[in-house]
Design an enzyme around this catalytic site. Sequence first.
Site, mmCIF file in Angstrom:
data_model
loop_
_atom_site.group_PDB
_atom_site.id
_atom_site.type_symbol
_atom_site.label_atom_id
_atom_site.label_comp_id
_atom_site.label_asym_id
_atom_site.label_seq_id
_atom_site.Cartn_x
_atom_site.Cartn_y
_atom_site.Cartn_z
ATOM 1 N N CYS A 64 28.114 59.183 14.668
ATOM 2 C CA CYS A 64 26.952 58.318 15.254
ATOM 3 C C CYS A 64 25.486 58.566 14.250
ATOM 4 C CB CYS A 64 26.591 58.602 16.832
ATOM 5 S SG CYS A 64 27.901 58.832 17.883
ATOM 6 N N CYS A 65 24.936 57.659 14.302
ATOM 7 C CA CYS A 65 23.483 57.884 13.480
ATOM 8 C C CYS A 65 22.546 56.868 14.014
ATOM 9 C CB CYS A 65 23.599 57.932 12.011
ATOM 10 S SG CYS A 65 23.886 56.342 11.386
ATOM 11 N N TRP A 66 21.401 56.511 13.801
ATOM 12 C CA TRP A 66 20.636 55.570 14.354
ATOM 13 C C TRP A 66 21.038 54.213 14.153
ATOM 14 C CZ3 TRP A 66 17.479 55.990 17.966
ATOM 15 C CH2 TRP A 66 16.498 54.932 18.630
#
Length: 154
Positions: A64-66
């Site tokens: 996950c990342c933004w």
Amino acid sequence: MRISVSSDMDEPVARALVAELERRGHEVVPHGALRTGDDPQWAACSEAAAREVAAGRADQAVVCCWTGTGASIAANKVPGVRAALCTDAYTADGARRWNDANVLALSLRLTSEPLLKEILDAWFAGEPSDDAEDRENVARVGRLDGGRASTAGE
């Protein structure tokens, strides 16, 4: 199933992801902002989670990342990893079915808790296709990174 999970930020959806995976009976191996002392940069923690899959120490990973894009790019640089950025259940199902994806990439910005559960339902229900054309495409992707892709039934 042992699932490696990474996030570059300690966001509510990342914590909900870990809790949901554990609720479903999976063993979670955290990376990045989800593990004290770990490197939280999206490239580093996504790579770490992906390497767990490539080495066989995890069955799958969720990175996950933004936006989910950077996490997906970093994970896909690890030979043997087929990461798919999924923003809905249909895409998650297709990623598992047609691409034999072994790493799920999620956007911390776009993924709500109800959507997260739908995506995970589809991801875990999806089975890699036995279709010869699909299997050849997955094998071709494996050859792109100089290795041999793992495909269903081999």
